[in-house]
Each structure stands twice: as structure tokens, then as C-alpha cells.
Design a protein around this motif. Structure first.
Motif, short mmCIF file in Angstrom:
data_model
loop_
_atom_site.label_atom_id
_atom_site.label_comp_id
_atom_site.label_asym_id
_atom_site.label_seq_id
_atom_site.Cartn_x
_atom_site.Cartn_y
_atom_site.Cartn_z
N THR A 53 10.01 7.26 -63.31
CA THR A 53 11.32 6.61 -63.16
C THR A 53 11.23 5.09 -63.11
O THR A 53 12.21 4.41 -62.78
CB THR A 53 12.01 7.10 -61.86
N GLU A 75 20.35 6.73 -62.35
CA GLU A 75 19.18 6.70 -61.46
C GLU A 75 19.42 5.77 -60.28
O GLU A 75 19.02 6.06 -59.15
CB GLU A 75 17.95 6.25 -62.24
N GLY A 76 20.11 4.64 -60.55
CA GLY A 76 20.44 3.73 -59.46
C GLY A 76 21.32 4.37 -58.41
O GLY A 76 21.21 4.08 -57.21
N ASP A 108 12.61 -2.04 -53.01
CA ASP A 108 13.86 -1.31 -52.85
C ASP A 108 14.86 -2.14 -52.04
O ASP A 108 16.05 -2.19 -52.36
CB ASP A 108 13.63 0.03 -52.16
N ARG A 129 14.65 3.10 -62.88
CA ARG A 129 14.93 2.53 -61.56
C ARG A 129 15.81 1.28 -61.66
O ARG A 129 16.67 1.05 -60.81
CB ARG A 129 13.61 2.20 -60.87
N GLN A 130 15.60 0.48 -62.71
CA GLN A 130 16.34 -0.78 -62.81
C GLN A 130 17.27 -0.85 -64.03
O GLN A 130 18.07 -1.77 -64.12
CB GLN A 130 15.37 -1.96 -62.81
N LYS A 134 21.23 7.66 -57.72
CA LYS A 134 20.36 8.58 -56.99
C LYS A 134 19.53 7.85 -55.95
O LYS A 134 19.32 8.34 -54.83
CB LYS A 134 19.43 9.31 -57.96
N LEU A 135 19.03 6.67 -56.32
CA LEU A 135 18.17 5.90 -55.42
C LEU A 135 18.96 5.14 -54.36
O LEU A 135 18.37 4.63 -53.40
CB LEU A 135 17.31 4.93 -56.23
N GLY A 136 20.26 5.04 -54.53
CA GLY A 136 21.10 4.41 -53.54
C GLY A 136 21.34 2.93 -53.73
O GLY A 136 22.09 2.32 -52.96
N PHE A 137 20.74 2.32 -54.75
CA PHE A 137 20.98 0.89 -54.99
C PHE A 137 22.43 0.65 -55.38
O PHE A 137 23.03 -0.37 -55.02
CB PHE A 137 20.06 0.36 -56.10
N TYR A 192 18.82 -3.25 -53.38
CA TYR A 192 20.11 -3.04 -52.72
C TYR A 192 20.93 -4.33 -52.72
O TYR A 192 22.12 -4.35 -53.05
CB TYR A 192 19.90 -2.58 -51.27
#
Length: 471
Positions: A430, A440-441, A394, A434-435, A443-446, A398
Motif C-alpha cells: 500500500t 486507501e486514505g 502517519d 497510502r498517499q 481506510k487509513l484515517g487520513f 493527518y
């Protein structure tokens, strides 16, 4: 030297020209797997529809729209209508608008213009234009601009790819017959973009997604590039849109309230090449048919049609996409033109497969400058994502998101692939999203809620001016 000056000195004015009344920087997403379905992005839905997952390559089973249509001729249209209705929705538009997205790139197959499909040996789902019109209307209402991306070309433009709609080693796009069909598609899409109110969000049309990189295998592609521009501008001249061209089109008084009649007259104008004339001529009956099907008869045949819209941006993959002495699309520009480059590190060949090498490469990327030096400005990065050749933490993602956004924003902006992917057991939850999923990015904060912002504006400082440069 002329191209160097054109690229470096005129880049800012080209951007201003291309985006008159539009955002000066593109922050966008692709609407992939909507109207050109790629099963790897939604494997469970594909199986539920009746598709298959190939053990070897995508030509060995039902893994494309073409193979699906041939396997299920009686139900293909219904199955795909369900997919088109649910994969991209008004809720998605609302979410993208709230996330600051100002542009979408819409991958399309040539079969969205159904009259271009040779049903004697070609099979594709029908009815997609209904959903394209609806989706573009949502985008228009949200103030999000759209690029119509000719993603899957007649005859297939590159071998062995799901994104062409027909996974095959038999590449036939680079032939007179299929160049012609692509030009007819272009004429139809140009006319719709200017005349159909639902297409009001469209500001650019992309000629071809990811042609073969070896220019020796794309014969006469340079001539197609020229004809692509001429077809767009010929339609626009017919509409009375000012075009910076020595050629002109005269519309007779009797045709001034009948666009299809005027376009038919333009198609016989000897100022255009035979290829352009033929494309314009063959577009007319298709537009007449669409007028009946979509309630556009009055607009096409019985109203003053002078358009007060500005010229569309002609969009090409940049010259540096290809090697072995490729044709330069900058040489055929008439009016606003922009360029597209795609960069995926996960497929190899860009940097060594470790985090430090990735960061050194992206932080020293020179693609914007290299394209500007040969007149390919403005340049946007029409496909990119967060996938890697290694298991990324993770913490790295970022940085990886920040660094790519920083690099691509040195040009005209960026368009992430993709706006979403499936989340299911077949995608390991996910793990895929995720990538590969912008939503989704987020939501995950990336990816930042403000697409112009970075978590760390100095993310590249430790990696700059190293021995290994990005290309």
C-alpha cells in the motif's frame, strides 16, 4: 481593476450560477487511469496486459495507450475493454457515495471520439465510449455529478507525459488542425451531455488538462479558449437553452424534431467564426454515427430536442497556471464558467522538503485570492494528493490532509487524485496507495468519512501569518 472587482465581488454569484441545483462545494475524486491509463498507477496490471516499464523515460518503451495500440493492434481493444470493465465499477460508485463524494472528474482522451483519430499514424484503443456511458449512468443514479476532462489532447499538449496518451517530445496540439479536432470533440461531448440520458450527471466540460506552463509555447491558446466557449454555447442555443449572449440561433420548424439537422443549420450561421462553424459541421456526421451505434437515433434525429437542462459549466485551467503573459479565460466567459488549479508538493518548487515548510506554505496559500483578483472564480483544485518529497509519518499525513482540504475549500472545493491506485508487490503493497488513493486514505484515517469535516479545524493556526507564504 475591472477584473479585481469582477473576481472579488461576483465570486459568490458565479458559484450560484455555476451550480444551479448542484452542491455549493465540490468534494470530489478523479477517475484517473480508467479511460486514460497511466501505468505508474497500476504497474502490475500494465505488465500483465503486455505493457512495459521503461528504464529511462516513457517514450522509450510500451508505456502509453498509443504505444500499446501500435504494439498490439489485434488485441488492444480486447485488453483495454477488460481494463475499463474492472478499474471503475458499480461497487466503486457505491463506496464513493457512502464516503460523501459529490463530484468526479473523468479524464478522457480525444480518442474517446473515435472518428477524430487519424488511423494513418495514430493508434488508440477503441470502445471506450461504451464504458464511459455506463459509468456516467451509475454516477447519475448515485447523484454524483461529473466533469468531462479533456485530459489527453489531439497532437499532445505537453511533452513527456503518460497522461497525454502518447509520451513524446513532439508537441503538436497548439496548431490549427488539432485545435479543430479538440473543438469537434467539445461539440460532440456537449451534445451528448444534453441529449444522451446516460450523460445526465455531467455538469461541466474542461477544455484542456495542464497545458504547457510557458504561454509563449502555446500559440493561439487564447483563441482556442474563446472558440471552446462558443462551440458549447452554439450547441446549447441550438437546443433552445437560454444563453446570456448577444448572438442567437433560429431553428426552423422543419428541423425542430431533428437535432442533427438543426446543428447542421447552426454550423452555417455566419454569426460564428469559421473555426466554430467548422467544428459544429464536423460534429454532425459523428453524432449521426454515434446515434446508430448507441441507440440514440430517435433522440438525435426524430424527436423534439428542446433541452430543459441548464447550461454546462465551461471549465479551464486558471490563468495563473501559465506565465509569460497568458491569455485569461475569464475574458471569453459566456454563461457559467469555472477554473481549475492543480497543486502537488511532491514534484518540488512549492516549498522546502520538510513538514514544517509544507504546513507554512499550505496554510498561507493565496491561490484562491490571486485567481479571484483576475476574474478566475469560482476556482476548484482539480488535482491534489498526499504525496511528499520526504518520508511522511502517519501523524503528518493527518495534518497534511486537513490543511489541504482547509485551503482548497476556501475556493469552490477540491478533487483528489486519485480515487484509487493499485496495491501489489510492484507498488510495495500500500506504499503508493497510502498517499495517492482516496479510498486507501479513508481506510487509513487520513481522510475523513465526511469529506467536509477535518480532524482538527485549527490545524493551520500554528503556521499562519509566517514569513513564508504559499503561492
Amino acid at each position: 481593476m475591472m477584473h479585481i472587482l469582477a473576481g472579488l465581488v461576483l465570486s459568490s454569484t458565479l458559484i450560484a450560477c455555476a451550480w444551479a441545483g448542484q452542491p455549493t462545494h465540490i468534494y470530489g475524486v478523479n477517475l484517473g487511469s480508467w479511460l486514460v491509463l497511466e501505468p505508474w498507477m497500476l504497474p502490475q496490471e500494465w505488465l500483465d496486459m503486455g505493457g512495459q516499464s521503461c528504464a529511462t523515460n516513457c517514450s522509450s518503451c510500451i508505456a502509453t495507450e498509443s504505444s500499446f495500440a501500435k504494439a498490439y493492434p489485434d488485441t488492444v481493444d480486447t485488453k483495454f475493454a477488460q481494463h475499463w470493465d474492472t478499474w471503475f465499477t458499480q461497487d466503486d460508485v457505491n463506496t464513493l457515495k457512502a464516503a460523501g463524494i459529490n463530484t468526479v472528474r473523468v479524464p478522457l482522451g480525444y480518442w474517446i471520439v473515435e472518428a477524430l483519430v487519424d488511423r494513418s499514424h495514430e493508434s488508440y484503443p477503441r470502445g471506450g465510449l461504451n464504458y464511459l456511458r455506463r459509468g456516467l449512468g451509475w454516477l447519475k443514479d448515485a447523484g454524483i455529478q461529473a466533469i468531462l476532462d479533456h485530459h489527453a489532447l489531439p497532437g499532445v499538449q505537453t511533452a513527456g507525459q503518460m497522461f497525454t496518451g502518447n509520451c513524446t517530445s513532439d508537441v503538436q496540439f497548439y496548431t490549427p488542425y488539432n485545435y479543430h479536432r479538440a473543438l469537434v470533440w467539445t461539440a460532440v461531448m456537449t451534445a451528448l451531455s444534453h441529449l444522451d440520458p446516460e450523460f445526465g450527471s455531467v455538469f461541466a466540460i474542461e477544455a484542456i488538462n495542464e497545458p504547457i506552463m510557458d504561454a509563449t509555447q502555446t500559440p493561439n491558446y487564447g483563441t482556442f479558449q474563446k472558440n471552446f466557449v462558443h462551440v458549447i454555447r452554439a450547441v446549447e442555443l441550438t437546443l433552445g437553452i437560454p444563453v446570456p449572449w448577444e448572438l442567437s440561433v433560429s431553428v426552423s420548424a422543419s428541423d425542430s424534431n431533428n437535432f442533427t439537422a438543426a446543428l447542421s443549420a447552426t454550423s452555417s450561421a455566419t454569426v460564428f467564426s469559421p473555426e466554430v462553424q467548422a467544428a459544429l459541421s464536423d460534429a454532425v456526421p459523428i453524432l449521426l454515427e454515434m446515434g446508430v451505434a448507441y441507440g440514440l437515433q430517435t433522440i438525435f434525429e426524430a424527436s423534439l430536442f428542446k433541452s430543459y437542462r441548464t447550461s454546462l459549466v465551461a471549465n479551464f485551467m486558471d490563468v495563473n497556471w501559465q506565465h509569460n503573459n497568458p491569455s485569461n479565460p475569464a475574458d471569453v466567459a459566456i454563461g457559467p464558467q469555472a477554473y481549475d488549479n492543480h497543486l502537488y508538493y511532491s514534484f518540488g518548487g512549492v516549498a522546502a522538503a520538510d513538514p514544517t515548510s509544507y504546513m507554512i506554505s499550505i496554510c498561507n496559500l493565496t491561490r484562491v485570492q490571486a485567481d479571484a483578483a483576475v476574474g478566475n472564480s469560482p476556482l476548484w483544485f482539480g488535482e491534489w494528493g498526499l504525496p511528499t518529497q520526504f518520508n511522511a509519518t502517519d501523524e503528518f499525513l493527518y495534518k497534511w490532509a486537513d490543511a489541504q482540504k482547509l485551503a482548497y475549500s476556501k475556493g469552490a472545493g477540491w478533487i483528489f487524485w486519485n480515487f484509487k491506485t493499485e496495491v501489489s508487490k510492484l507498488t510495495n503493497g500500500t506504499a503508493l496507495a497510502r498517499q495517492w488513493s482516496y479510498l486507501e486514505g479513508l481506510k487509513l484515517g487520513f481522510l475523513t468519512q465526511d469529506p467536509s469535516a477535518l480532524h482538527d479545524p485549527n490545524v493551520c493556526v500554528p503556521y499562519m501569518n509566517t514569513a513564508s507564504k504559499g503561492h
